[in-house]
Write a protein that holds these residues in place. Structure first.
Motif, mmCIF file in Angstrom:
data_model
loop_
_atom_site.group_PDB
_atom_site.id
_atom_site.type_symbol
_atom_site.label_atom_id
_atom_site.label_comp_id
_atom_site.label_asym_id
_atom_site.label_seq_id
_atom_site.Cartn_x
_atom_site.Cartn_y
_atom_site.Cartn_z
ATOM 1 N N ILE A 91 0.883 -1.182 0.000
ATOM 2 C CA ILE A 91 0.000 0.000 0.000
ATOM 3 C C ILE A 91 0.911 1.218 0.000
ATOM 4 O O ILE A 91 1.636 1.469 0.972
ATOM 5 C CB ILE A 91 -0.925 -0.002 1.227
ATOM 6 N N GLU A 92 0.896 1.956 -1.083
ATOM 7 C CA GLU A 92 1.805 3.094 -1.208
ATOM 8 C C GLU A 92 1.279 4.282 -0.418
ATOM 9 O O GLU A 92 0.098 4.619 -0.497
ATOM 10 C CB GLU A 92 1.992 3.473 -2.671
ATOM 11 N N MET A 93 2.165 4.918 0.327
ATOM 12 C CA MET A 93 1.807 6.078 1.134
ATOM 13 C C MET A 93 2.265 7.350 0.443
ATOM 14 O O MET A 93 3.464 7.570 0.257
ATOM 15 C CB MET A 93 2.445 5.975 2.522
ATOM 16 N N LEU A 94 1.322 8.185 0.062
ATOM 17 C CA LEU A 94 1.612 9.489 -0.528
ATOM 18 C C LEU A 94 1.316 10.529 0.543
ATOM 19 O O LEU A 94 0.228 11.108 0.597
ATOM 20 C CB LEU A 94 0.744 9.710 -1.778
ATOM 21 N N LEU A 95 2.274 10.754 1.424
ATOM 22 C CA LEU A 95 2.053 11.589 2.597
ATOM 23 C C LEU A 95 2.554 13.008 2.382
ATOM 24 O O LEU A 95 3.422 13.260 1.553
ATOM 25 C CB LEU A 95 2.727 10.953 3.807
ATOM 26 N N GLY A 96 2.002 13.927 3.160
ATOM 27 C CA GLY A 96 2.351 15.331 3.011
ATOM 28 C C GLY A 96 1.843 15.926 1.715
ATOM 29 O O GLY A 96 2.401 16.898 1.199
ATOM 30 N N LYS A 97 0.759 15.355 1.190
ATOM 31 C CA LYS A 97 0.203 15.821 -0.081
ATOM 32 C C LYS A 97 -1.287 16.100 0.087
ATOM 33 O O LYS A 97 -1.954 15.502 0.922
ATOM 34 C CB LYS A 97 0.409 14.765 -1.180
ATOM 35 N N ARG A 98 -1.786 17.014 -0.753
ATOM 36 C CA ARG A 98 -3.177 17.444 -0.616
ATOM 37 C C ARG A 98 -3.812 17.631 -1.992
ATOM 38 O O ARG A 98 -3.198 18.199 -2.895
ATOM 39 C CB ARG A 98 -3.231 18.758 0.179
ATOM 40 N N VAL A 99 -5.031 17.155 -2.152
ATOM 41 C CA VAL A 99 -5.758 17.300 -3.415
ATOM 42 C C VAL A 99 -6.411 18.682 -3.476
ATOM 43 O O VAL A 99 -7.065 19.110 -2.535
ATOM 44 C CB VAL A 99 -6.846 16.212 -3.544
ATOM 45 N N LYS A 100 -6.216 19.364 -4.605
ATOM 46 C CA LYS A 100 -6.884 20.654 -4.771
ATOM 47 C C LYS A 100 -7.980 20.614 -5.834
ATOM 48 O O LYS A 100 -8.846 21.494 -5.874
ATOM 49 C CB LYS A 100 -5.872 21.756 -5.102
ATOM 50 N N ALA A 101 -7.959 19.601 -6.712
ATOM 51 C CA ALA A 101 -8.987 19.509 -7.748
ATOM 52 C C ALA A 101 -9.173 18.054 -8.162
ATOM 53 O O ALA A 101 -8.242 17.249 -8.120
ATOM 54 C CB ALA A 101 -8.615 20.357 -8.962
ATOM 55 N N VAL A 102 -10.417 17.738 -8.551
ATOM 56 C CA VAL A 102 -10.770 16.397 -9.009
ATOM 57 C C VAL A 102 -11.350 16.504 -10.412
ATOM 58 O O VAL A 102 -12.226 17.349 -10.673
ATOM 59 C CB VAL A 102 -11.813 15.749 -8.066
ATOM 60 N N ASP A 103 -10.855 15.676 -11.323
ATOM 61 C CA ASP A 103 -11.426 15.582 -12.667
ATOM 62 C C ASP A 103 -12.114 14.228 -12.776
ATOM 63 O O ASP A 103 -11.471 13.203 -13.013
ATOM 64 C CB ASP A 103 -10.339 15.703 -13.736
ATOM 65 N N PRO A 104 -13.469 14.185 -12.591
ATOM 66 C CA PRO A 104 -14.165 12.906 -12.587
ATOM 67 C C PRO A 104 -14.304 12.283 -13.972
ATOM 68 O O PRO A 104 -14.595 11.092 -14.081
ATOM 69 C CB PRO A 104 -15.535 13.262 -11.999
ATOM 70 N N VAL A 105 -14.098 13.072 -15.019
ATOM 71 C CA VAL A 105 -14.170 12.542 -16.379
ATOM 72 C C VAL A 105 -12.831 11.912 -16.769
ATOM 73 O O VAL A 105 -12.752 10.767 -17.207
ATOM 74 C CB VAL A 105 -14.565 13.640 -17.387
#
Length: 409
Positions: A74-88
């Motif tokens: 299980i890869e940990m992508l820590l210290g990161k934050r999502v600012k936008a989602v492209d559902p398409v």
């Protein structure tokens, strides 16, 4: 752009449970957990209790050891934050403008503490209690502070006040409403906890409205109430709820208001995007079908399981009975069910003995219990809440009669 079969956004209880459940269900695809803190997932409830008091080290509140996640790929992508989602396009953009694509996404971001908005609210020394960093900042100053003002008479505020009294700090607790725990419990329980905190030396004020924060050299020095009273403060703790972290999903077109709306399988209105935990608004059978958010470890874990089961081809609707707990002084409060909308309460036992239960009734049915140092009531009452049966009220009130032996009315 990196790709994961399942991208879990949020590394709290819900995110951790989703990742664990995926591997337990035999899912062999790529999994990543993305979180804006640097630590691997850890338990949140102890932050205002055992961690703040020093009874537990940080390592003891980790949900799993660090090696666990690596061993299960299980890869940990820590210290990161999502600012936008492209559902398409099925990708997210992070605050550093990098992008991560996904096959399925589980949104488990919880919420951020609701902080003060009055003049002076940006002064140093004002803390929420939601993350390790919040509590570490409080603990770092314990030796140099004496006067603490706690704003908010919910569980977080009461638990923090109890710990700070153990450290012999002067504590003033301010609650804007006319009783503590007003949103989650009946008056009997509220008055009991108010009296107990006062007996332990907490200066507990009800109907107290904060007008502004006074600062000296940029650091909080006092809390000014609406009636003009000035309460000196070396440190302020704010426990007035959370704001769900759902802005990127809502901006992408997801349905929601107070959180993001999900169906019985924890699916949002966006394709291949699930949401679970504190940020997910769902129709709850124990709230008589009302659309609610539940801020609890139980809800985070159970919704995560439902979402993962759906992803792995099993359609199991969410229908778990809610439960909560709180530790204050020598009092262990255990709650099962949701008391919202109750029309009657029944008291089992004597609060003076510090061991009693409050039973919440609606139309003759037991819908919730608050059990103070009454583990048997909590365990046995759960089945009655689930069954929805109409029970004999005289027997319910008889604390000498086990709840499992109460007859139907």
């Amino acid at each position: 752009m990196s790709y994961y079969d399942v991208l879990i956004v949020g590394a709290g209880h819900a995110g951790a449970q989703a990742a664990i459940q995926l591997r337990q269900m035999g899912f062999e695809g790529s999994v990543a957990m993305l979180g804006d803190e640097r630590e691997v997932p850890y338990e949140r409830p102890p932050l205002s209790k055992e961690y703040l008091s020093g009874e537990k080290t940080f390592e003891r509140i980790l949900i799993r050891p660090v090696a666990f996640w690596t061993e299960r790929n299980i890869e940990m992508l820590l210290g990161k934050r999502v600012k936008a989602v492209d559902p398409v396009g099925k990708f997210v953009t992070l605050t550093d403008d990098s992008e991560v694509s996904y096959g399925k996404m589980i949104w488990c971001t919880g919420g951020t503490p609701r902080m003060l908005s009055c003049p002076g609210a940006d002064a140093k020394g004002i803390h929420g209690v939601r993350r390790r960093d919040d509590v570490d900042a409080i603990m770092a100053r314990l030796d140099e502070i004496n006067q603490v003002v706690v704003i908010g008479g919910g569980y977080i505020g009461l638990e923090a006040a109890a710990v700070l009294r153990k450290f012999d700090k002067k504590v003033v607790l301010l609650e804007a409403l006319d009783r503590v725990l007003a949103r989650v419990a009946g008056e009997e329980l509220s008055r009991f906890y108010e009296a107990d905190h006062r007996a332990h030396g907490v200066d507990l004020r009800l109907g107290a409205m904060v007008e502004k924060i006074e600062a000296t050299d940029g650091h909080v020095s006092a809390v000014i109430l609406a009636d003009g009273e000035r309460i000196p403060a070396d440190l302020v703790i704010v426990g007035i709820g959370i704001i769900p972290e759902t802005a990127p999903l809502i901006a992408a077109g997801a349905t929601g208001g107070n959180g993001v709306d999900v169906d019985a399988y924890c699916r949002t209105s966006l394709p291949d995007i699930y949401a679970v935990g504190d940020c997910a608004a769902h129709a709850n059978g124990y709230a008589r079908g009302a659309q609610i958010r539940l801020e609890s470890v139980q809800n985070a874990n159970d919704q995560a399981k439902v979402a993962v089961q759906h992803i792995t081809g099993q359609e199991t609707e969410y229908d778990a009975v809610p439960w909560f707990w709180s530790n204050q002084y020598d009092l262990k409060l255990q709650t099962v069910g949701l008391s919202t909308g109750f029309d009657q309460t029944i008291l089992r036992g004597d609060p003076a003995t510090r061991s009693f239960s409050v039973l919440y009734m609606k139309a003759g049915k037991l819908i919730a219990l608050d059990c103070v140092n009454m583990v048997k009531d909590y365990v046995q009452g759960r089945a009655h809440v689930i069954s929805g049966a109409v029970l004999d009220q005289a027997q319910l009130a008889d604390a000498s009669r086990p709840l499992k032996e109460v007859d139907l009315a």
